[in-house]
Design a protein around this motif. Structure first.
Motif, PDB file in Angstrom:
ATOM      1  N   TYR A  47       0.835  -1.207   0.000  1.00  0.00           N
ATOM      2  CA  TYR A  47       0.000   0.000   0.000  1.00  0.00           C
ATOM      3  C   TYR A  47       0.868   1.255   0.000  1.00  0.00           C
ATOM      4  O   TYR A  47       0.536   2.256  -0.640  1.00  0.00           O
ATOM      5  CB  TYR A  47      -0.925   0.015   1.212  1.00  0.00           C
ATOM      6  CG  TYR A  47      -1.990  -1.051   1.149  1.00  0.00           C
ATOM      7  CD1 TYR A  47      -2.839  -1.138   0.050  1.00  0.00           C
ATOM      8  CD2 TYR A  47      -2.157  -1.968   2.178  1.00  0.00           C
ATOM      9  CE1 TYR A  47      -3.814  -2.119  -0.027  1.00  0.00           C
ATOM     10  CE2 TYR A  47      -3.125  -2.955   2.108  1.00  0.00           C
ATOM     11  CZ  TYR A  47      -3.951  -3.021   1.007  1.00  0.00           C
ATOM     12  OH  TYR A  47      -4.904  -3.985   0.928  1.00  0.00           O
TER      13      TYR A  47
ATOM     14  N   VAL B 244      -5.119  -2.287  -3.900  1.00  0.00           N
ATOM     15  CA  VAL B 244      -6.283  -1.399  -3.898  1.00  0.00           C
ATOM     16  C   VAL B 244      -6.558  -1.045  -2.441  1.00  0.00           C
ATOM     17  O   VAL B 244      -6.735  -1.939  -1.615  1.00  0.00           O
ATOM     18  CB  VAL B 244      -7.494  -2.098  -4.539  1.00  0.00           C
ATOM     19  CG1 VAL B 244      -8.751  -1.272  -4.362  1.00  0.00           C
ATOM     20  CG2 VAL B 244      -7.222  -2.346  -6.015  1.00  0.00           C
ATOM     21  N   PHE B 245      -6.553   0.254  -2.129  1.00  0.00           N
ATOM     22  CA  PHE B 245      -6.684   0.667  -0.725  1.00  0.00           C
ATOM     23  C   PHE B 245      -8.031   0.224  -0.152  1.00  0.00           C
ATOM     24  O   PHE B 245      -9.074   0.609  -0.671  1.00  0.00           O
ATOM     25  CB  PHE B 245      -6.540   2.184  -0.605  1.00  0.00           C
ATOM     26  CG  PHE B 245      -5.229   2.694  -1.126  1.00  0.00           C
ATOM     27  CD1 PHE B 245      -4.028   2.237  -0.598  1.00  0.00           C
ATOM     28  CD2 PHE B 245      -5.189   3.623  -2.145  1.00  0.00           C
ATOM     29  CE1 PHE B 245      -2.812   2.699  -1.079  1.00  0.00           C
ATOM     30  CE2 PHE B 245      -3.976   4.095  -2.630  1.00  0.00           C
ATOM     31  CZ  PHE B 245      -2.788   3.629  -2.097  1.00  0.00           C
ATOM     32  N   PRO B 246      -8.012  -0.558   0.916  1.00  0.00           N
ATOM     33  CA  PRO B 246      -9.273  -1.107   1.432  1.00  0.00           C
ATOM     34  C   PRO B 246     -10.167  -0.054   2.091  1.00  0.00           C
ATOM     35  O   PRO B 246     -11.370  -0.232   2.158  1.00  0.00           O
ATOM     36  CB  PRO B 246      -8.824  -2.145   2.466  1.00  0.00           C
ATOM     37  CG  PRO B 246      -7.441  -1.751   2.848  1.00  0.00           C
ATOM     38  CD  PRO B 246      -6.851  -1.052   1.659  1.00  0.00           C
ATOM     39  N   HIS B 247      -9.561   1.046   2.556  1.00  0.00           N
ATOM     40  CA  HIS B 247     -10.371   2.023   3.291  1.00  0.00           C
ATOM     41  C   HIS B 247     -10.960   3.087   2.384  1.00  0.00           C
ATOM     42  O   HIS B 247     -11.654   3.981   2.855  1.00  0.00           O
ATOM     43  CB  HIS B 247      -9.535   2.674   4.384  1.00  0.00           C
ATOM     44  CG  HIS B 247      -8.331   3.388   3.850  1.00  0.00           C
ATOM     45  ND1 HIS B 247      -7.239   2.721   3.356  1.00  0.00           N
ATOM     46  CD2 HIS B 247      -8.068   4.701   3.710  1.00  0.00           C
ATOM     47  CE1 HIS B 247      -6.336   3.605   2.938  1.00  0.00           C
ATOM     48  NE2 HIS B 247      -6.814   4.806   3.148  1.00  0.00           N
ATOM     49  N   LEU B 248     -10.672   2.997   1.086  1.00  0.00           N
ATOM     50  CA  LEU B 248     -11.226   3.967   0.147  1.00  0.00           C
ATOM     51  C   LEU B 248     -12.201   3.259  -0.791  1.00  0.00           C
ATOM     52  O   LEU B 248     -12.042   2.081  -1.090  1.00  0.00           O
ATOM     53  CB  LEU B 248     -10.112   4.617  -0.672  1.00  0.00           C
ATOM     54  CG  LEU B 248      -9.044   5.396   0.109  1.00  0.00           C
ATOM     55  CD1 LEU B 248      -8.002   5.941  -0.852  1.00  0.00           C
ATOM     56  CD2 LEU B 248      -9.675   6.519   0.917  1.00  0.00           C
TER      57      LEU B 248
ATOM     58  N   TYR C 289     -16.396  -0.657  -1.580  1.00  0.00           N
ATOM     59  CA  TYR C 289     -15.061  -0.819  -1.012  1.00  0.00           C
ATOM     60  C   TYR C 289     -14.450  -2.106  -1.559  1.00  0.00           C
ATOM     61  O   TYR C 289     -15.175  -3.001  -1.995  1.00  0.00           O
ATOM     62  CB  TYR C 289     -15.129  -0.899   0.521  1.00  0.00           C
ATOM     63  CG  TYR C 289     -15.462   0.409   1.171  1.00  0.00           C
ATOM     64  CD1 TYR C 289     -14.495   1.397   1.304  1.00  0.00           C
ATOM     65  CD2 TYR C 289     -16.740   0.667   1.637  1.00  0.00           C
ATOM     66  CE1 TYR C 289     -14.786   2.608   1.890  1.00  0.00           C
ATOM     67  CE2 TYR C 289     -17.055   1.882   2.236  1.00  0.00           C
ATOM     68  CZ  TYR C 289     -16.070   2.845   2.364  1.00  0.00           C
ATOM     69  OH  TYR C 289     -16.362   4.038   2.937  1.00  0.00           O
ATOM     70  N   SER C 290     -13.106  -2.220  -1.474  1.00  0.00           N
ATOM     71  CA  SER C 290     -12.466  -3.351  -2.132  1.00  0.00           C
ATOM     72  C   SER C 290     -12.860  -4.682  -1.499  1.00  0.00           C
ATOM     73  O   SER C 290     -12.831  -5.712  -2.151  1.00  0.00           O
ATOM     74  CB  SER C 290     -10.949  -3.184  -2.148  1.00  0.00           C
ATOM     75  OG  SER C 290     -10.403  -3.543  -0.909  1.00  0.00           O
ATOM     76  N   GLY C 291     -13.214  -4.654  -0.192  1.00  0.00           N
ATOM     77  CA  GLY C 291     -13.653  -5.879   0.466  1.00  0.00           C
ATOM     78  C   GLY C 291     -14.907  -6.468  -0.159  1.00  0.00           C
ATOM     79  O   GLY C 291     -15.230  -7.626   0.052  1.00  0.00           O
TER      80      GLY C 291
ATOM     81  N   GLY D 277     -16.803  -3.899   4.476  1.00  0.00           N
ATOM     82  CA  GLY D 277     -16.055  -4.159   3.242  1.00  0.00           C
ATOM     83  C   GLY D 277     -14.783  -3.340   3.124  1.00  0.00           C
ATOM     84  O   GLY D 277     -14.061  -3.445   2.161  1.00  0.00           O
ATOM     85  N   ALA D 278     -14.492  -2.492   4.127  1.00  0.00           N
ATOM     86  CA  ALA D 278     -13.335  -1.598   4.012  1.00  0.00           C
ATOM     87  C   ALA D 278     -12.166  -2.032   4.882  1.00  0.00           C
ATOM     88  O   ALA D 278     -11.233  -1.281   5.067  1.00  0.00           O
ATOM     89  CB  ALA D 278     -13.751  -0.177   4.374  1.00  0.00           C
TER      90      ALA D 278
END
Lengths: 281, 347
Positions: free
Chosen positions: A178, B86-90, B130-132, A278-279
């Motif tokens: 990241y 891929v940034f998970p928090h965006l 989100y990516s999740g 999901g984040a």
């Protein structure tokens, strides 16, 4: 053994332990707090809240938490970032920084008392430098600011490491890729901290803050050592009700009030730092 | 114009030499694939071009400008990572727009460019997720879109399809090739998958032990491997090799047969041929069939010639039984020769 039953059997001992030594006393305390001669009542709560020292001790506790926790958070983040960037000697530094964790809070208070008291290190130093010509007693009602500062410093020194440890573990969980992506797409080191590290650290920040805030509301021994009765806090008042005034009903009510405040702040922290569905990593 | 020049680039990690003196020029808008087994140095080379790794020596130029001392963001590159990153928090939108936000582009421009590349990659409907909540293939699309949104001079891709399942990989391969051709960027693509390399590349650089062994078009690499390593690495099954001894000027003795070959003054050569370039004939190399594998489109026969294993691909209608003796004639213009000492091709 049946695979569906096994997990419950395995958590049974700890459940029993918690039930016996936590839940049961808690129910007793609650009964005491809400009990009186005429059955259920809020009499104990009314008594402690109406007492003139209650607003002062509530304000002091909140002020102390408000002064100490943000400083600890910033320090812990800074220290965790530094430790995570270290190639060598990382464990050694981490051990040294967490030494204060191994000291009891009363001992920590006494260490700082040795610095601030009339014959303490601070006086000797200022005297030696010629700033003062005779020892000053800093920890008196004439210097409320110094008393507050001494308590805050002792708390910061003593309990920052608990957040540090949690944050170091959290930072270690963020995949390196990241940061590489952030590098390629033009994020400066500061932007990487604010846009990658902080948001991805939310679960660890939650844990660290909840733990730290709860402990901040339970502050007692450090205050007792440094401030004595000059700086009343909620937990000190609870102690006084129980052991000086022998009013266990009022002490129980105080304990529940502190619990209520802790739960309130925990919910606020969990809400503010929640990770959307999901984040997560 | 974004021609990439790699000049004498070397990289060592302590005593381990990861790259030896790499020289490579990649033309503007060319799709270059770095192909090799793991540990060959292909990812290291890509990361040096990206600026994520510093070369021990050498220079990297993009578009006539030396860039190896610049930070990644100032190199005019974008990158697609193997694990997507891929940034998970965006949200998908903020992921694609991440680089543009870092450049402080106005909101309406970010929106326009994000929506355009999201359209290209067919992920318009995922922008709020989100990516999740995405599948591997969708994340891959987001990672590519994020790179395209930068409208970079050069796109670097590090095994971008290796985490996808076979079917999806085939689909994405074709799509990526199309999208990149359209975007007119220079692309460097790292993979260990030769099918990917063959199907996508304008040119393939085959890497082995920190060296570029051959840099040429896919068909050239396949037909005329410059070294024995390339011949045995490319092609599935790879080229067959048999030892050859001299039998007069331009004549070589291979498994009891005399064949025309190079006029080289050598005590021995290796005869090489691709499995599909052999046919059953009246006269030729005599082989004993060992394993017969019908693969639908054709028949793969593993046989033995002298002591060596030898694979041929025959027409699917051919009837061959294990133990049967085959007489195989090599297609003359497809025969290649390698020097056993230098392992290089001999013309």
């Amino acid at each position: 053994m049946n695979a569906r039953v096994l997990p419950y059997v395995l958590i049974l001992p700890v459940t029993l332990f918690l039930g016996l030594f936590f839940l049961y006393p808690f129910v007793l305390v609650a009964k005491q707090a809400f009990g009186s001669q005429e059955g259920w009542s809020l009499e104990n709560f009314r008594e402690v809240v109406d007492y003139w020292k209650f607003p002062i001790s509530l304000r002091n506790t909140l002020l102390l938490a408000a002064a100490v926790v943000p400083v600890q958070l910033a320090l812990a983040l800074l220290m965790a970032t530094m430790v995570s960037k270290m190639q060598k000697g990382r464990d050694l530094i981490l051990y040294i920084w967490t030494i204060p964790l191994g000291i009891s809070d009363l001992a920590a208070g006494i260490i700082w008392l040795a610095i601030f008291e009339q014959s303490g290190f601070l006086n000797s130093m200022l005297n030696g430098l010629g700033v003062i010509d005779k020892p000053v007693n800093f920890l008196t009602y004439q210097h409320p600011g110094v008393v507050f500062l001494a308590i805050a410093l002792a708390e910061i020194w003593r309990a920052t490491a608990i957040m540090l440890v949690i944050l170091v573990a959290g930072i270690g969980l963020i995949p390196k890729e990241y940061y590489e992506a952030a590098d390629v797409f033009g994020a400066s080191k500061w932007k990487q901290f604010t846009r990658i590290t902080l948001p991805m650290l939310r679960p660890s920040l939650q844990t660290a803050l909840v733990l730290r805030v709860i402990l901040a509301f339970e502050i007692f021994a450090v205050v007792a050592a440094l401030g004595g009765t000059l700086f009343p806090v909620l937990m000190g008042e609870t102690y006084a009700y129980q052991f000086d005034l022998l009013n266990s009903g009022a002490a129980a009510a105080m304990a529940l009030i502190i619990l209520g405040i802790s739960i309130g702040f925990t919910l606020i922290i969990l809400r503010i730092l929640r990770v959307p569905k999901g984040a997560s990593i | 114009m974004a021609e990439i020049q790699i000049k004498n680039v070397a990289k060592s990690f302590g005593a381990y030499q990861a790259l030896n003196n790499i020289n490579l020029t990649i033309a503007d808008q060319e799709f270059m694939v770095l192909l090799g087994a793991s540990g060959c140095g292909k990812s290291t080379l890509l990361r040096i071009i990206a600026g994520l790794e510093t070369a021990t020596s050498g220079e990297v130029w993009i578009g006539g400008k030396r860039i190896d001392h610049l930070s990644p963001k100032d190199r005019g590159i974008a990158m697609v990572f193997q694990n997507y990153a891929v940034f998970p928090h965006l949200t998908v939108f903020e992921n694609i727009g991440f680089g543009l936000r870092m450049q402080k582009r106005p909101n309406d421009e970010v929106k326009r460019r994000v929506e355009r590349v999201a359209g290209l990659m067919h992920i318009e409907m995922l922008l709020k997720r989100y990516s999740g909540e995405l599948s591997g293939g969708q994340r891959q699309r987001v990672a590519v879109a994020r790179a395209l949104a930068m409208e970079p001079d050069v796109i670097l891709m590090d095994e971008p399809l290796s985490n996808l399942d076979a079917l999806l990989r085939m689909e994405m391969r074709a799509e990526l090739k199309g999208v990149l051709a359209e975007s007119k960027t220079t692309a460097i693509y790292v993979t260990h998958d030769q099918v990917e390399a063959m199907s996508m590349a304008d040119r393939i650089s085959v890497m082995h032990q920190g060296n570029i062994v051959q840099a040429a078009s896919p068909i050239e690499v396949y037909r005329n491997p410059s070294a024995r390593f390339v011949a045995s690495f490319i092609g599935n099954p790879p080229m067959n090799f048999l030892p050859a001894t001299p039998a007069g000027a331009g004549k070589w003795q291979v498994a009891g047969q005399t064949l025309d070959g190079p006029k080289a003054d050598k005590p021995g050569l290796h005869f090489a041929i691709r499995p599909e370039d052999m046919q059953q004939a009246e006269s030729g190399l005599v082989a004993t069939a060992k394993i017969v594998e019908p693969l639908g489109a054709h028949l793969l026969v593993t046989c033995q010639i002298d002591e060596a294993l030898f694979r041929v691909i025959l027409d699917s209608d051919t009837v061959v039984k294990p133990g049967q003796t085959l007489t195989l004639a090599p297609q003359a213009d497809r025969v290649r020769w390698f020097d056993p000492d230098t392992t290089l091709a001999v013309a």
